[in-house]
Design an enzyme around this catalytic site. Structure first.
Site, short mmCIF file in Angstrom:
data_model
loop_
_atom_site.label_atom_id
_atom_site.label_comp_id
_atom_site.label_asym_id
_atom_site.label_seq_id
_atom_site.Cartn_x
_atom_site.Cartn_y
_atom_site.Cartn_z
N GLN A 31 -22.63 6.65 -59.05
CA GLN A 31 -22.45 5.44 -58.25
C GLN A 31 -23.71 4.58 -58.24
O GLN A 31 -24.79 5.00 -58.65
CB GLN A 31 -22.03 5.82 -56.82
CG GLN A 31 -22.91 6.87 -56.18
CD GLN A 31 -22.20 7.73 -55.14
OE1 GLN A 31 -21.04 7.51 -54.79
NE2 GLN A 31 -22.90 8.71 -54.60
N HIS A 62 -23.23 9.85 -36.41
CA HIS A 62 -23.75 11.23 -36.48
C HIS A 62 -23.59 11.99 -35.17
O HIS A 62 -23.38 13.20 -35.18
CB HIS A 62 -25.20 11.21 -36.99
CG HIS A 62 -25.28 10.74 -38.42
ND1 HIS A 62 -26.06 9.68 -38.82
CD2 HIS A 62 -24.62 11.16 -39.53
CE1 HIS A 62 -25.90 9.50 -40.14
NE2 HIS A 62 -25.03 10.38 -40.58
N ASP A 86 -27.36 11.16 -46.88
CA ASP A 86 -28.41 10.51 -46.10
C ASP A 86 -29.10 11.48 -45.14
O ASP A 86 -30.18 11.18 -44.63
CB ASP A 86 -27.82 9.32 -45.32
CG ASP A 86 -26.67 9.75 -44.43
OD1 ASP A 86 -26.91 10.41 -43.40
OD2 ASP A 86 -25.50 9.43 -44.76
N ASP A 137 -20.45 19.20 -57.10
CA ASP A 137 -19.19 18.68 -56.56
C ASP A 137 -18.73 19.52 -55.37
O ASP A 137 -18.57 20.74 -55.49
CB ASP A 137 -18.13 18.70 -57.67
CG ASP A 137 -16.80 18.18 -57.17
OD1 ASP A 137 -16.73 17.00 -56.80
OD2 ASP A 137 -15.82 18.96 -57.11
N GLY A 138 -18.52 18.85 -54.22
CA GLY A 138 -18.16 19.56 -53.00
C GLY A 138 -16.84 20.30 -53.12
O GLY A 138 -16.69 21.41 -52.58
N ASP A 155 -18.36 14.68 -44.78
CA ASP A 155 -19.08 13.43 -44.49
C ASP A 155 -19.06 12.60 -45.77
O ASP A 155 -20.06 12.45 -46.46
CB ASP A 155 -20.51 13.81 -44.07
CG ASP A 155 -21.34 12.60 -43.65
OD1 ASP A 155 -20.83 11.47 -43.69
OD2 ASP A 155 -22.52 12.81 -43.30
N SER A 156 -17.87 12.09 -46.07
CA SER A 156 -17.63 11.50 -47.39
C SER A 156 -17.61 9.98 -47.34
O SER A 156 -17.49 9.38 -46.28
CB SER A 156 -16.28 11.99 -47.92
OG SER A 156 -15.23 11.39 -47.17
N THR A 157 -17.69 9.38 -48.53
CA THR A 157 -17.41 7.95 -48.69
C THR A 157 -15.89 7.75 -48.61
O THR A 157 -15.14 8.69 -48.37
CB THR A 157 -17.90 7.49 -50.08
OG1 THR A 157 -17.23 8.30 -51.06
CG2 THR A 157 -19.40 7.68 -50.22
N ASP A 158 -15.46 6.51 -48.83
CA ASP A 158 -14.02 6.24 -48.92
C ASP A 158 -13.43 6.99 -50.11
O ASP A 158 -14.15 7.38 -51.03
CB ASP A 158 -13.79 4.73 -49.11
CG ASP A 158 -14.24 3.92 -47.89
OD1 ASP A 158 -14.21 4.46 -46.77
OD2 ASP A 158 -14.60 2.75 -48.06
#
Lengths: 286, 286
Positions: A31, A62, A86, A137-138, A155-158
């Protein structure tokens, strides 16, 4: 010169932050990653053009992703964070002396490196001795584990790009298997307001509902995410977030929090009618 | 051609909606009024460059400004709306057959005319026989009334321009005097998140706290207002919004609502710590 970062929140809505400085730009195998500094929101992290966190409102996200499960089962010892590069979710987990093991699996090492260098506010606790980082990879990581974790936080992105695999039936089944019999799964669950987010929310809810005996959704106000009305999923094999809630035990940890408190815990499950209806009617379109 | 409406929410944050058509523009003696149509938010009303309402999220604001006081005292018979020229607050009040008298005082007739013509979704019930419209200054209107209303709703713009007089000590004192001994005051109370809104919120809260024995603040999620986290004040001479709450009586009205429900009522008073601290520490800078 005025420099503005703009995110199209839908095709027809956009949100902009005035920028002081473009601190970092990098393209990983996964990304595009950017870090900016700003007057209003402090440092902020952008992935593929979308706000991941700002220094001004990250405490909301958080607080809510960590303290809700911890106040439901204050005996959590082993936690897995999937995504969350992050470091903010890990930071909140490290505040509990009772937690013994924190694994974080982030597919993209560049996110962690950028956060460590530019956003120590969130990344500063990744060096805690209880924390182990895995850069892979999770979905593959969690598939290999059985009955180990008391808590898994997605805790992922879209669900586009590298985050997509973290919204599948197979992934949620792997999480179920990787949890102990008392395990709790918390997942980033999009938003009820704009249809493009709401569709993904309903899909995720439907999949998790089929697997876990207890499956709820809770809300929080996240100013820099589209609509500001954002959701987490809470699923468990044993604990209900309200019926098994331990406010007094949580207070004994003595943590100072800026958003979460034991009243907010309860209120976050009291959903507006149009949100409740979407969740109750969620089917599984897969 | 692409046409976008943009609101600077602070000096450093802006929010934009893609426009299909600019339906109306007018300059009254008080303010600049514009109505647009859009794909995402439907028709929307702008006053002095600021979003007042959009067709997509107005239900949230109007549910919360009306149903919270009505479920606290379901015997409200006489209601006064100050501001609220779009008609949405009056619309929700007219849904209660038990309400006998609805007065609305809006300083700017052009807002009402524009809403009637372009946004019947909110303005459609201003013709209800129980409704009387007064086009004059709300602060002056309310100063002449003593012990009459069961409910006063201050449905105002931000405290700049014509809305400024609706945030003063004198105005709140007039509201107190115009209420019956069981009276409730609900006021548009800005937002806790961006400092410019938060300062006005604290000022309003401090003033109302000094006058009313019961003074609380409740929250709702309003996607098109800055930060999406927005507040109403609830003040009363007699009724507490939780201790005197009548969920069962409210349910018997049989109203279908898209945001409000009796759980949301409770949850809306469960405030995040940083909001609660601002409210508890609010002093009166006047």
């Amino acid at each position: 010169m005025e420099l503005w970062y703009t995110q199209p929140q839908t095709e027809n809505i956009s949100f902009s932050i005035k920028v002081k400085e473009h601190l970092f730009t990098g393209k990983s195998p996964y990304q595009q990653i950017d870090v900016f500094d700003s007057e209003e929101m402090g440092k902020f992290l952008i992935i593929d053009g979308i706000v991941m966190l700002t220094s001004k409102d990250e405490f909301i996200y958080h607080d809510m992703i960590v303290h809700v499960p911890m106040a439901t089962n204050p005996n959590i010892k082993k936690a897995l964070v999937i995504g969350g590069g992050d470091g903010g979710t890990v930071r909140e987990l490290t505040r509990y002396p009772s937690i013994e093991e924190i694994h974080m699996v982030e597919i993209d090492e560049m996110v962690v490196e950028a956060a460590k260098k530019y956003i120590p506010l969130t990344a500063g606790k990744l060096t805690d001795p209880r924390v182990t980082l895995y850069f892979e990879d999770g979905a593959e990581f969690v598939r290999r584990v059985k009955g180990h974790y008391d808590l898994i936080i997605v805790d992922s992105t879209d669900p586009i790009g590298p985050g997509e695999g973290l919204f599948t039936n197979e992934f949620y089944q792997s999480c179920y298997n990787a949890l102990t019999d008392e395990g709790i799964l918390v997942n980033q669950c999009e938003s009820p307001f704009y249809e493009k987010n709401a569709r993904e929310m309903r899909r995720a809810v439907a999949k998790i509902k089929r697997l876990f005996p207890i499956s709820e959704v809770y809300q929080y106000n996240m100013p820099t995410y589209p609509s500001g009305h954002w959701l987490f999923g809470f699923a468990s094999k044993k604990f209900h977030p309200l019926n098994d809630f331990h406010p007094q035990t949580w207070k004994e940890f003595g943590l100072k929090t800026k958003y979460y408190n034991t009243e907010v815990h309860r209120g976050s499950f009291m959903l507006p009618t149009y949100v409740r209806e979407q969740i109750n009617n969620a089917e599984n379109p897969e």
